[in-house]
Design a protein around this motif. Sequence first.
Motif, PDB file in Angstrom:
ATOM      1  N   ASN A 258       1.013  -1.357   0.021  1.00  0.00           N
ATOM      2  CA  ASN A 258       0.414  -0.302   0.319  1.00  0.00           C
ATOM      3  C   ASN A 258       1.154   1.208  -0.036  1.00  0.00           C
ATOM      4  O   ASN A 258       0.704   1.958  -0.576  1.00  0.00           O
ATOM      5  CB  ASN A 258      -1.281   0.335   1.393  1.00  0.00           C
ATOM      6  N   GLN A 259       1.828   0.745   1.037  1.00  0.00           N
ATOM      7  CA  GLN A 259       2.405   2.832   0.678  1.00  0.00           C
ATOM      8  C   GLN A 259       3.270   2.360  -0.827  1.00  0.00           C
ATOM      9  O   GLN A 259       3.490   3.383  -1.173  1.00  0.00           O
ATOM     10  CB  GLN A 259       3.617   2.190   1.874  1.00  0.00           C
ATOM     11  N   GLY A 260       3.957   1.502  -1.563  1.00  0.00           N
ATOM     12  CA  GLY A 260       4.154   1.343  -2.319  1.00  0.00           C
ATOM     13  C   GLY A 260       3.470   1.588  -3.581  1.00  0.00           C
ATOM     14  O   GLY A 260       3.496   2.857  -3.831  1.00  0.00           O
ATOM     15  N   ILE A 261       2.277   1.818  -3.845  1.00  0.00           N
ATOM     16  CA  ILE A 261       1.107   2.008  -4.532  1.00  0.00           C
ATOM     17  C   ILE A 261       0.782   3.682  -4.083  1.00  0.00           C
ATOM     18  O   ILE A 261       0.675   4.648  -5.439  1.00  0.00           O
ATOM     19  CB  ILE A 261      -0.169   1.315  -4.122  1.00  0.00           C
ATOM     20  N   THR A 262       0.912   4.329  -2.798  1.00  0.00           N
ATOM     21  CA  THR A 262       0.437   4.882  -2.639  1.00  0.00           C
ATOM     22  C   THR A 262       1.646   6.582  -3.151  1.00  0.00           C
ATOM     23  O   THR A 262       1.099   7.301  -3.382  1.00  0.00           O
ATOM     24  CB  THR A 262       0.276   5.757  -1.644  1.00  0.00           C
ATOM     25  N   LEU A 263       2.629   6.088  -3.085  1.00  0.00           N
ATOM     26  CA  LEU A 263       3.823   6.729  -3.547  1.00  0.00           C
ATOM     27  C   LEU A 263       4.121   7.039  -4.222  1.00  0.00           C
ATOM     28  O   LEU A 263       4.861   8.256  -5.052  1.00  0.00           O
ATOM     29  CB  LEU A 263       4.932   6.875  -2.009  1.00  0.00           C
ATOM     30  N   LEU A 291      11.850   9.602   0.045  1.00  0.00           N
ATOM     31  CA  LEU A 291      11.269  10.368   1.368  1.00  0.00           C
ATOM     32  C   LEU A 291      10.543   9.617   2.254  1.00  0.00           C
ATOM     33  O   LEU A 291      10.187   9.892   2.936  1.00  0.00           O
ATOM     34  CB  LEU A 291      10.715  11.585   0.694  1.00  0.00           C
ATOM     35  N   SER A 292      10.446   8.821   1.297  1.00  0.00           N
ATOM     36  CA  SER A 292       8.845   7.398   2.374  1.00  0.00           C
ATOM     37  C   SER A 292       9.254   6.436   2.909  1.00  0.00           C
ATOM     38  O   SER A 292       9.600   6.787   5.027  1.00  0.00           O
ATOM     39  CB  SER A 292       8.214   6.917   1.598  1.00  0.00           C
ATOM     40  N   LEU A 293      10.729   6.590   3.156  1.00  0.00           N
ATOM     41  CA  LEU A 293      12.124   5.767   3.696  1.00  0.00           C
ATOM     42  C   LEU A 293      12.329   6.433   4.845  1.00  0.00           C
ATOM     43  O   LEU A 293      12.447   6.015   5.888  1.00  0.00           O
ATOM     44  CB  LEU A 293      12.955   5.342   3.215  1.00  0.00           C
ATOM     45  N   SER A 303       3.751  -0.398  12.726  1.00  0.00           N
ATOM     46  CA  SER A 303       3.468   0.312  14.562  1.00  0.00           C
ATOM     47  C   SER A 303       2.524   0.879  13.683  1.00  0.00           C
ATOM     48  O   SER A 303       1.857   0.565  13.002  1.00  0.00           O
ATOM     49  CB  SER A 303       4.764   1.619  14.461  1.00  0.00           C
ATOM     50  N   ALA A 304       1.685   1.094  14.892  1.00  0.00           N
ATOM     51  CA  ALA A 304       0.565   2.178  15.270  1.00  0.00           C
ATOM     52  C   ALA A 304       0.295   3.163  14.199  1.00  0.00           C
ATOM     53  O   ALA A 304      -0.864   3.499  13.933  1.00  0.00           O
ATOM     54  CB  ALA A 304       0.127   1.874  16.488  1.00  0.00           C
ATOM     55  N   PHE A 305       1.593   3.978  13.619  1.00  0.00           N
ATOM     56  CA  PHE A 305       1.607   4.374  12.604  1.00  0.00           C
ATOM     57  C   PHE A 305       0.909   4.329  11.562  1.00  0.00           C
ATOM     58  O   PHE A 305       2.004   3.755  11.150  1.00  0.00           O
ATOM     59  CB  PHE A 305       2.692   5.643  13.030  1.00  0.00           C
ATOM     60  N   CYS A 306       0.108   5.000  10.675  1.00  0.00           N
ATOM     61  CA  CYS A 306      -0.164   4.237   8.982  1.00  0.00           C
ATOM     62  C   CYS A 306       0.413   4.734   8.602  1.00  0.00           C
ATOM     63  O   CYS A 306       1.267   6.019   8.481  1.00  0.00           O
ATOM     64  CB  CYS A 306      -1.746   4.441   8.892  1.00  0.00           C
ATOM     65  N   GLY A 307       0.753   3.634   7.485  1.00  0.00           N
ATOM     66  CA  GLY A 307       1.972   3.768   6.639  1.00  0.00           C
ATOM     67  C   GLY A 307       1.254   4.719   5.355  1.00  0.00           C
ATOM     68  O   GLY A 307       2.362   5.469   4.498  1.00  0.00           O
ATOM     69  N   ALA A 308       0.530   4.630   5.103  1.00  0.00           N
ATOM     70  CA  ALA A 308      -0.234   5.610   4.327  1.00  0.00           C
ATOM     71  C   ALA A 308       0.027   7.271   4.320  1.00  0.00           C
ATOM     72  O   ALA A 308      -0.089   7.962   3.487  1.00  0.00           O
ATOM     73  CB  ALA A 308      -2.088   5.821   3.838  1.00  0.00           C
ATOM     74  N   VAL A 309       0.260   7.348   5.330  1.00  0.00           N
ATOM     75  CA  VAL A 309       0.376   8.795   5.514  1.00  0.00           C
ATOM     76  C   VAL A 309       1.734   9.361   5.650  1.00  0.00           C
ATOM     77  O   VAL A 309       2.316  10.390   4.574  1.00  0.00           O
ATOM     78  CB  VAL A 309       0.356   8.952   7.246  1.00  0.00           C
ATOM     79  N   SER A 310       3.245   8.314   5.856  1.00  0.00           N
ATOM     80  CA  SER A 310       4.787   8.423   5.000  1.00  0.00           C
ATOM     81  C   SER A 310       4.278   8.518   4.059  1.00  0.00           C
ATOM     82  O   SER A 310       5.243   9.238   3.131  1.00  0.00           O
ATOM     83  CB  SER A 310       5.023   8.125   5.972  1.00  0.00           C
ATOM     84  N   ALA A 311       3.857   7.339   2.881  1.00  0.00           N
ATOM     85  CA  ALA A 311       3.687   7.067   1.267  1.00  0.00           C
ATOM     86  C   ALA A 311       2.763   8.606   1.266  1.00  0.00           C
ATOM     87  O   ALA A 311       3.161   9.332  -0.240  1.00  0.00           O
ATOM     88  CB  ALA A 311       2.761   7.039   1.338  1.00  0.00           C
ATOM     89  N   ALA A 312       1.703   8.545   0.975  1.00  0.00           N
ATOM     90  CA  ALA A 312       1.590  10.223   1.233  1.00  0.00           C
ATOM     91  C   ALA A 312       2.105  11.731   1.029  1.00  0.00           C
ATOM     92  O   ALA A 312       2.126  12.240   0.571  1.00  0.00           O
ATOM     93  CB  ALA A 312      -0.333  10.532   1.457  1.00  0.00           C
ATOM     94  N   THR A 313       2.248  11.368   2.526  1.00  0.00           N
ATOM     95  CA  THR A 313       3.657  12.741   2.061  1.00  0.00           C
ATOM     96  C   THR A 313       4.497  12.687   1.262  1.00  0.00           C
ATOM     97  O   THR A 313       4.680  13.414   0.921  1.00  0.00           O
ATOM     98  CB  THR A 313       4.225  12.794   3.518  1.00  0.00           C
ATOM     99  N   ALA A 315       3.979  11.375  -1.683  1.00  0.00           N
ATOM    100  CA  ALA A 315       4.094  11.221  -2.768  1.00  0.00           C
ATOM    101  C   ALA A 315       4.450  12.926  -3.752  1.00  0.00           C
ATOM    102  O   ALA A 315       4.372  13.091  -4.266  1.00  0.00           O
ATOM    103  CB  ALA A 315       2.783  10.941  -3.116  1.00  0.00           C
ATOM    104  N   VAL A 316       2.817  13.550  -2.637  1.00  0.00           N
ATOM    105  CA  VAL A 316       2.430  14.894  -2.971  1.00  0.00           C
ATOM    106  C   VAL A 316       4.381  15.680  -3.104  1.00  0.00           C
ATOM    107  O   VAL A 316       3.808  16.142  -3.421  1.00  0.00           O
ATOM    108  CB  VAL A 316       1.491  15.685  -1.931  1.00  0.00           C
ATOM    109  N   SER A 317       4.778  15.393  -1.802  1.00  0.00           N
ATOM    110  CA  SER A 317       6.017  15.819  -1.594  1.00  0.00           C
ATOM    111  C   SER A 317       6.607  16.276  -2.952  1.00  0.00           C
ATOM    112  O   SER A 317       7.016  16.674  -3.545  1.00  0.00           O
ATOM    113  CB  SER A 317       6.641  15.592  -0.492  1.00  0.00           C
ATOM    114  N   SER A 318       6.604  15.117  -3.196  1.00  0.00           N
ATOM    115  CA  SER A 318       7.364  14.422  -4.375  1.00  0.00           C
ATOM    116  C   SER A 318       6.826  15.412  -6.144  1.00  0.00           C
ATOM    117  O   SER A 318       7.828  15.337  -6.823  1.00  0.00           O
ATOM    118  CB  SER A 318       7.873  13.121  -5.494  1.00  0.00           C
ATOM    119  N   ILE A 319       5.483  15.031  -5.659  1.00  0.00           N
ATOM    120  CA  ILE A 319       4.855  15.756  -7.353  1.00  0.00           C
ATOM    121  C   ILE A 319       4.713  17.557  -7.505  1.00  0.00           C
ATOM    122  O   ILE A 319       5.853  18.066  -7.859  1.00  0.00           O
ATOM    123  CB  ILE A 319       3.069  15.602  -7.197  1.00  0.00           C
ATOM    124  N   CYS A 320       5.288  18.167  -6.096  1.00  0.00           N
ATOM    125  CA  CYS A 320       5.789  19.539  -5.755  1.00  0.00           C
ATOM    126  C   CYS A 320       7.371  19.606  -6.658  1.00  0.00           C
ATOM    127  O   CYS A 320       7.354  20.647  -7.317  1.00  0.00           O
ATOM    128  CB  CYS A 320       5.561  20.219  -4.335  1.00  0.00           C
TER     129      CYS A 320
END
Length: 418
Positions: A258-263, A291-293, A303-313, A315-320
């Motif tokens: 899911n992180q691979g897809i999202t980023l 950046l996700s890494l 962990s309890a930290f959702c990986g979609a957050v790091s991956a979305a962060t 993805a969009v930062s890299s689009i920037c």
Amino acid sequence: MNKEAISELLMEEMQIAMGCTEPAALALAAARAAGVLDDEVRSIHALLSANIIKNAKAVSIPNSGGMRGIKASLVLGALGGDPAEGLAVFSHLAEGTPERAEKWLAEHEVELGLLEGEENLKIDVTLGGRKHVSRVVLEHHHNHISEVWLDGERVEFNPLAEQTVETDEPELTLNMIFDYVEGEIPQKVRDVLEEQIRCNMAIAEEGFKGGYGLDAGLTRRSFDQGVRSRAVSAAAAGSDARMAGSPLPVVINYGSGNQGITLSVPLLEYAREYNIPEEKVLRSLCLSNLLSLRVKRGMGKLSAFCGAVSAATAAVSSICYMLGGSREDVYRTMINTLGNTAGIVCDGAKSSCALKIVSALDSAFLAYELAQKGKYMVPGEGIIREDQEETLDLYAKLGLKGMQETDAVILKMMLAEE
């Protein structure tokens, strides 16, 4: 961390996987144990760390005829998995394996236990046969088998070097990442990035066919047809398909499909919309993976930290970055996103992961728009500090230390259903 080390990190963490990685890891361990056993499998006993249980409990398994969960993953791997396939173990199950697995489960009981006090990625599986007993320990990484035993004798021992354990890994800074992305990227890394493009876009298209999980991606796409909507919905569609058992492979990031897809998928949708040159796309995708890494490595794979957050962060930062943003623009987009969505919890892998991907990406795009207007969170707000690296380290600490009790409570709630 030097250029060679960063290249090796990418090669290690960008693996091909089929289906959710925790069921795949279970099947891989069981398949390896079955190969050593070389006997009829009569019993299966597995001791599992908490987050393996959490993330393997509710997802569908590819090529299984609709089977799902921990016990099915173990039995499928033991009866028909090929350990040589790694995390793509479900891609080539022996013919008739699902039927034999259903029959085995009807006649036998898989014994499961919780590994308390262990790191959050560990599988210890024992298979009993007519004459022999085998045991395999998989830990730290979803595909790292550290111990193999036969009849009480350890026949393989592959410990990880101490410094490669997640919480004690070499430093990876934003400047190191940008210097790597803007330098000469080795061909082996380019090859895996190109494979990520092929695989992850293919499963996103598959998700749009509908009939997968909640169909979150398909539904989100119906809102509007702009590039942002397509970027968000395509990532969600890929997750819909993956979590519902699609047999299409995914190039993962840090143990997560899911992180691979999202980023990757949102960035590729933007690249297509704006006709970005191939070289710039590849470098931007490399940036997104790194950046996700950078965000996730300090808190461990599970962990309890959702990986979609790091991956979305990422993805969009890299689009920037891909659209001409500066390094400072990228960082401001990251901080605006993390400062908003870092509290999204992981309550196990399942169909609703696609919804969290939508939420994380929508938040990240808002963060990007704010950053473009010169509006961003500043030191003193929440856990944001003057130093960029210290700030990112604090978010990692939040996921690793701050959410430990949350993780334990979530697991207790999930196990109460059993």
